[in-house]
Design an enzyme around this catalytic site. Structure first.
Site, mmCIF file in Angstrom:
data_model
loop_
_atom_site.group_PDB
_atom_site.id
_atom_site.type_symbol
_atom_site.label_atom_id
_atom_site.label_comp_id
_atom_site.label_asym_id
_atom_site.label_seq_id
_atom_site.Cartn_x
_atom_site.Cartn_y
_atom_site.Cartn_z
ATOM 1 N N CYS A 87 -0.392 -3.084 15.216
ATOM 2 C CA CYS A 87 -0.136 -2.804 13.697
ATOM 3 C C CYS A 87 -0.730 -3.750 12.965
ATOM 4 O O CYS A 87 -0.423 -4.985 13.094
ATOM 5 C CB CYS A 87 1.389 -2.408 13.410
ATOM 6 S SG CYS A 87 1.800 -2.311 11.607
ATOM 7 N N CYS B 185 3.202 8.283 1.471
ATOM 8 C CA CYS B 185 3.577 7.278 2.226
ATOM 9 C C CYS B 185 4.116 5.985 1.651
ATOM 10 O O CYS B 185 2.922 5.518 1.225
ATOM 11 C CB CYS B 185 2.782 7.418 3.360
ATOM 12 S SG CYS B 185 3.220 6.160 4.709
ATOM 13 N N CYS C 159 5.794 -7.759 7.392
ATOM 14 C CA CYS C 159 6.723 -7.021 8.478
ATOM 15 C C CYS C 159 6.840 -8.274 9.319
ATOM 16 O O CYS C 159 6.100 -9.130 9.856
ATOM 17 C CB CYS C 159 6.228 -6.088 9.331
ATOM 18 S SG CYS C 159 7.324 -5.219 10.089
ATOM 19 N N CYS D 4 -2.972 1.401 8.654
ATOM 20 C CA CYS D 4 -1.711 0.847 7.755
ATOM 21 C C CYS D 4 -1.488 -0.703 7.828
ATOM 22 O O CYS D 4 -1.434 -1.561 8.762
ATOM 23 C CB CYS D 4 -0.258 1.198 8.637
ATOM 24 S SG CYS D 4 1.082 0.714 7.626
ATOM 25 N N GLU E 137 0.805 -1.256 -0.020
ATOM 26 C CA GLU E 137 0.052 -0.217 0.013
ATOM 27 C C GLU E 137 0.983 1.155 0.018
ATOM 28 O O GLU E 137 2.043 1.085 0.421
ATOM 29 C CB GLU E 137 -0.857 0.064 1.296
ATOM 30 C CG GLU E 137 -1.915 -1.045 1.346
ATOM 31 C CD GLU E 137 -2.502 -1.020 2.809
ATOM 32 O OE1 GLU E 137 -2.696 -0.057 3.335
ATOM 33 O OE2 GLU E 137 -3.018 -2.122 3.189
ATOM 34 N N CYS F 164 4.655 -5.547 16.124
ATOM 35 C CA CYS F 164 3.975 -4.388 16.799
ATOM 36 C C CYS F 164 2.582 -4.953 17.115
ATOM 37 O O CYS F 164 1.760 -5.157 16.067
ATOM 38 C CB CYS F 164 4.368 -3.268 16.136
ATOM 39 S SG CYS F 164 5.867 -2.808 16.134
HETATM 40 N N1 SAH Z 1 8.040 -0.093 10.741
HETATM 41 C C1 SAH Z 1 8.366 1.210 10.810
HETATM 42 C C2 SAH Z 1 7.668 1.775 9.933
HETATM 43 C C3 SAH Z 1 5.960 1.410 9.625
HETATM 44 S S1 SAH Z 1 4.905 1.755 10.719
HETATM 45 C C4 SAH Z 1 8.057 1.712 12.036
HETATM 46 O O1 SAH Z 1 7.806 0.818 13.073
HETATM 47 O O2 SAH Z 1 8.387 2.659 12.631
HETATM 48 C C5 SAH Z 1 4.643 3.415 10.562
HETATM 49 C C6 SAH Z 1 4.152 4.213 11.770
HETATM 50 O O3 SAH Z 1 2.813 3.895 12.062
HETATM 51 C C7 SAH Z 1 4.886 3.639 12.917
HETATM 52 O O4 SAH Z 1 4.961 4.488 13.902
HETATM 53 C C8 SAH Z 1 3.956 2.546 13.664
HETATM 54 O O5 SAH Z 1 4.205 2.130 15.050
HETATM 55 C C9 SAH Z 1 2.613 3.150 13.252
HETATM 56 N N2 SAH Z 1 1.275 2.319 13.610
HETATM 57 C C10 SAH Z 1 1.354 1.023 13.213
HETATM 58 N N3 SAH Z 1 0.016 0.856 13.193
HETATM 59 C C11 SAH Z 1 -0.881 1.724 13.942
HETATM 60 C C12 SAH Z 1 -2.071 1.818 14.123
HETATM 61 N N4 SAH Z 1 -2.785 0.808 14.197
HETATM 62 N N5 SAH Z 1 -2.420 3.313 14.901
HETATM 63 C C13 SAH Z 1 -1.352 4.042 15.023
HETATM 64 N N6 SAH Z 1 -0.226 4.029 14.483
HETATM 65 C C14 SAH Z 1 0.183 2.902 13.999
#
Ligand code: SAH
Length: 343
Positions: free
Chosen positions: A120, A106, A113, A333, A93, A117
């Protein structure tokens, strides 16, 4: 023999390939302009190159494209979300956003991944593969072709962990910023990481001038490890040490991302602890009200987010709440890809 994906080559690599093929080195600059400035998708369009050479190029190289599988455009603010199909049938995406100062995109850096997390959507379906430099560039080029807009800034905050795909990401940065190609200043690029500490040092030493965003999301190791498994490998202390090194080496300030989750990390005591951790650092805190995903019960309490921000400000921190764009086409995301692949 499989054709070489020409969009993944840096200028010196393309020069080398041409010399190997018995051609003159200066042709590489011409080809680079066609690929990265004029963004042609066929060697036949390279009109200042002889037909003979164009035919030869076509036998050695290919110009790969992404397919726009799904496109969601917001009625309220012109944000466009793209679901792209890759040549092996995978999907990623990108999100194109309009700001006063220009268009920002973006993009994803991996299919899926490994980082896991908890909040996510990208993590839930697991990891498939790294994206190539060509695929990362094409996320930008295809969005520009489709929308007719010019991308002014890029954020590596889509699906994937860019520092877990370090070599391809650095090559992507080199191609994007090459003065013989698109020549984008990396001051207009941000890379977001969950905190792969050794790679933060490596990135700093390259001095590329890009902005580093670090996904912090918690202010103690216990709480961070609970939502971000990477913290069990590199805890907050070693992460912040690497961040200080990044600031000292590059002269750039760091942006800390903090997804505010109701009942998990949004208390005033947690805001105080966060400000204690970051005090004195040349940084900015970006609060993101957590975007709920189907698989988890996380949500954001808007009032608590505001209180959290005020508390940090009172303690002298530089903090903003991320603006929500494309709220009517909202998909956290990685959610778009996940929904599509489960159909
Ligand atoms: N792997 C990288 C970049 C991808 S995620 C990272 O971890 O930074 C991009 C951002 O979106 C990161 O700060 C991540 O923690 C955040 N993110 C992911 N899922 C999310 C969600 N459901 N709500 C808010 N932020 C989220």
């Amino acid at each position: 023999m499989e054709k070489t994906d020409i969009l993944s080559l840096t200028l010196p690599e393309l020069e080398e390939e041409l010399i190997k093929a018995g051609e003159q080195k200066f042709r590489a600059k011409q080809i680079y302009e066609w690929l990265h400035v004029k963004k042609v998708t066929d060697f036949a369009e390279m009109s200042n190159i002889s037909i003979k050479l164009r035919t030869k190029l076509d036998t050695i190289f290919c110009i790969k494209r992404l397919i726009v599988v799904k496109r969601l455009e917001s009625y309220t603010d012109n944000t466009i979300k793209y679901l792209y199909g890759l040549s092996d049938g995978s999907h990623v995406e990108s999100v194109l956003m309009e700001y006063k100062h220009g268009n920002s995109i973006c993009i994803s850096t991996q299919v899926g991944c490994k980082m896991g997390c908890k909040f996510c959507a990208s993590a839930i379906a697991g990891f498939v593969r790294d994206l190539t430099p060509s695929e990362m560039l094409s996320e930008i080029y295809e969005a520009e072709r489709d929308s007719g807009r010019h991308v002014d800034s890029v954020v590596l905050m889509g699906i994937g962990e860019p520092l877990d795909n370090f070599e391809n990401t650095v090559k992507f940065l080199d191609i994007l910023s090459s003065s013989e190609g698109r020549g984008m200043s990396l001051r207009h690029l941000s890379l977001s990481t969950c905190g792969i500490v050794p790679k933060i040092y490596d990135l700093a030493s390259l001095k590329k001038g890009l902005t580093l965003s670090v996904s912090l999301h918690a202010s103690s190791d216990e709480e961070r490890s609970e939502i971000m498994p990477i913290n069990r490998k590199w805890g907050i202390e070693s992460l912040l040490k690497a961040c200080r090194d990044y600031i000292d080496t590059t002269g750039r300030r760091i942006s800390f991302e903090y997804a505010v989750i109701k009942g998990v990390n949004d208390s005033e005591a947690q805001a105080d602890r966060l400000s204690d951790l970051l005090r004195g650092m040349n940084c900015h805190i970006n609060l993101i009200p957590v975007n709920p995903i189907k698989e988890r019960s996380y949500s954001a309490d808007r009032k608590a987010v505001k209180r959290f921000k005020e508390r940090l400000e009172k303690r002298g921190m530089n903090v903003t709440i991320r603006r929500t764009l494309g709220a009517d086409i909202n998909a956290a995301c990685g959610q778009l890809r996940r929904e599509y692949e489960m159909m």
